[in-house]
Every structure is written in C-alpha cells, then in structure tokens.
Design an enzyme around this catalytic site. Structure first.
Site, short mmCIF file in Angstrom:
data_model
loop_
_atom_site.label_atom_id
_atom_site.label_comp_id
_atom_site.label_asym_id
_atom_site.label_seq_id
_atom_site.Cartn_x
_atom_site.Cartn_y
_atom_site.Cartn_z
N ALA A 142 0.84 -1.21 0.00
CA ALA A 142 0.00 0.00 0.00
C ALA A 142 0.86 1.25 0.00
CB ALA A 142 -0.92 0.02 1.22
N TYR A 143 0.32 2.29 -0.58
CA TYR A 143 0.86 3.65 -0.46
C TYR A 143 -0.29 4.57 -0.06
CZ TYR A 143 5.43 2.68 -2.59
OH TYR A 143 6.70 2.22 -2.85
N ASP A 173 -0.32 8.59 5.59
CA ASP A 173 1.01 8.27 6.13
C ASP A 173 1.24 9.00 7.44
OD1 ASP A 173 2.09 6.44 4.31
OD2 ASP A 173 2.76 8.01 2.96
#
Length: 370
Positions: A142-143, A173
């Site tokens: 995942a990003y 993030d």
C-alpha cells in the site's frame, strides 16, 4: 520497571522516554514519523537501513532529515551473518521494535515478531502496514494515495458529481505515524506498570477511518454512505461554507444561530436573516430556510474584502479564515507564533513545526528536545 515512586524521581530535565531504546526497521513516512516522535520525546532510536538501497525517502533530503533527525542510523545487510549478528546485538538493548517493511520481509531474515518475541517476551513490537497484519488483506502492499482510494476518502472529498479527489499531501502516512506513536507510548506506560510486552498492529486503512471518524461511525451505524459536501462545514449550516469575496475566498464557520446573527450584523443583513432563524436557538442552524439564508450570505459577503471580514468576524467570535496556500499559512504561522518552529541542529537549517503541541517542561524546560 515499577510504577512511579516519588522517592526515586529523576531530575526535572529528564525527558519522558528517557532510557527507552527503539530498534526501528521502518522507511518512507509512516514508521519514521512514529519513531521521530519517540526520539523527540527522549528515546534512543536506532534506525536500520539496507546498505544496498537505503530509505527511499533519501531522494527528498529535507523530508528525510525532518523524519529521521535525532536517530542513530546503521546500515545492516540482514542477508549476511555479520549483519544478522550486529542486528541481534542491537536487539539485545531494545525495549521497542518497529516494523513497517512489507509483511514477511523481516520474518525471512529471522526477525519477525514471533522470532524476536521468543527471545524477549517483554518486547513492545509495533507492526505498521497497509491493511493490518491480522486481516485477510495483510499481504497487500500500500501507499498513501492507494489507501485514500480504498478507504473512501477520495470520494468523500469534493462535491457530488466530482471524480475522486486525493488529499494533496500524504495525510494517511502522517496520521498512521502519529497513531503508532500514541499506541507505542501507551504500551511503554503499560510495561512500566506491569512488566509485560505488547503486540501493536497499526494499519493505514484503520488510520484513515479514524481520520474520518464521525463519517465512519455514521456509516457503521446506518449503512449509508454520506454525501459529498464540497467546502461546506460538517455542521451543514448555510453559514459554514467557503464564500467568494471581492478579493479572495473566505471560509466561515457560522454554525449556530448566535454566530449566524453576529455574521449578519457585520454584513448589515440582520433584519433579513433574523426572521429566517425564528424558532432556532440551540445547536447548529437547521435546514429550514437554508437556501434563502445561503443566498443572502453569499450576496452580502461578495461585497466585502476577505481580509477585512476575516478580522471582523473573528472579533465577533465567528470562526473565519481567508483561504491560504501552504506558503502563506506557514508565513503567517511563524509571524503570529501559531506554531512552535524548530530548526533542526546539524542539518542544512531544516525547519519543522515542532510536534504539533507546546509544552512547558516536557523537554526539560528546553524549547526543543535536541
């Protein structure tokens, strides 16, 4: 360690995570941001990098410095006996271990959670991943922008009829790192009280749903996906919008009838607005006459200067702000002491906005922890 005993109190200059050692197998943003908080709060953080690749964020030097300042950085090749031996030496000192590698990577080299916990049951182990180590999607990479898409965030941002809109910064993030730091500090405190270790499983998807908490709760309760509201405030009040002024845009939070009337007074339209609020005295302004109120406000605001209204509305306790870009915001934040700016020592004058909060004594009375 035992619970706090005043007779054994350390000096006031002691940082809150004094004596805590963190072995940090993390890279890019989420993991390093979590361990940056721990380092800033006094922990000794040892960041382990692969000597053949290093952290991908190194190609953005300012970002890398801001997320990894205050850490000891060692390069170890875990594929070699020498690298493994050195890693176990560092592990022997560790209270906390953080892993945001792809699930299975550290296991392959003998440093997975079950492998390290067998050597040190009191260890606090934090795994950070896209979808959580216990989920059926545990193996998926995942990003940030991928999680924004899968979480519904990109279809919650914007207005009805828009295509998906990604938040313009790595919001998932960042909040994953902060959430991980919170969980780690809680686990450290629990270990202080009980002597017991902990397994922490932080997912980016879970963090994204926490960010959207009120909407997530509504969906869980009703099963209905909320409408996209564009630049309208969460209250839905016709006074909680972004308005077009003669020289710019102004976001206003006139959520309650009282705030709406104060705004109307400043705009010289109170005599028109007040009858439309009849019977509303508490809570947010309801849907009754919402379109009429919205039209009145937009027409009146359009005749004014955004900067002047920002001042006059705030003076009247109606939250408002000119729409600024990030450069303008940072300039004003520093000028008006809205954030605690730190200049990281031993860097090329990298400036960071503190940890997002101010304290009187957390850093031993020093303005910054370094």
């Amino acid at each position: 360690m035992t619970s706090f005993d005043r007779a054994d109190a350390l000096p006031a200059s002691t940082q809150p995570l004094h004596g805590i050692v963190v072995l940090d197998f993390s890279h890019v943003i989420a993991g390093p941001f979590a361990t940056y908080y721990l380092a800033a709060l006094g922990a000794r953080v040892i960041k382990v990098e692969n000597p053949h690749r290093g952290d991908s964020l190194r190609n953005k030097p300012t970002s890398f410095a801001s997320l990894n300042h205050g850490k000891e950085i060692v390069q170890l090749d875990l594929a070699t006996d020498e690298g493994k031996a050195r890693a176990w030496e560092l592990f022997a000192e560790a209270d906390v271990m953080v892993d945001n590698m792809r699930p299975g990577v550290l296991e392959k080299f003998g440093f997975g959670e079950s492998q390290v916990r067998a050597r040190k049951p009191e260890l606090i182990f934090c795994a950070i991943s896209g979808y959580g180590r216990q989920s059926e999607w545990a193996s998926r990479p995942a990003y940030d922008h991928v999680i924004q898409a899968v979480s519904g965030m990109s279809l919650l941002t914007g207005a009805q009829g828009d295509g998906p809109i990604k938040v313009g910064f790595p919001v998932v993030d960042s909040v994953t790192g902060i959430l991980s730091a919170l969980a780690l500090i809680a686990a450290i405190r629990r270990r202080d009280l009980t002597g017991l270790g902990e397994s922490i499983d932080v997912s980016m998807l879970g963090a994204a749903l926490q960010l959207m908490y009120p909407m997530t709760v509504d969906v869980m309760s009703t099963g209905k996906t909320p409408n996209r509201v564009g630049n309208v405030g969460y209250s839905g009040s016709p006074g909680a919008e972004t308005f077009v002024c003669r020289d710019g845009l102004l976001a206003v939070g006139a959520n309650t009838p009282q705030q709406m009337l104060r705004m109307a007074e400043i705009l010289n339209i109170r005599h028109q607005v007040e009858p439309l609020l009849a019977g509303q005295s508490r809570g947010f302004v309801g849907s009754s006459h919402a379109e009429e109120l919205r039209a009145l406000l937009h027409e009146a605001v359009g005749k004014h200067s955004a900067k002047e209204l920002e001042t006059s509305l705030n003076d009247a306790d109606v939250p408002s702000a000119c729409v600024r870009d990030l450069g303008e915001c940072v300039q004003d934040a520093v000028k008006f002491n809205l954030v605690e700016q730190w200049v990281l020592p031993e860097t090329d004058a990298v400036k960071v906005p503190g940890l997002g909060f101010r304290t009187a004594a957390l850093f031993g009375g020093n303005p910054i922890p370094y």
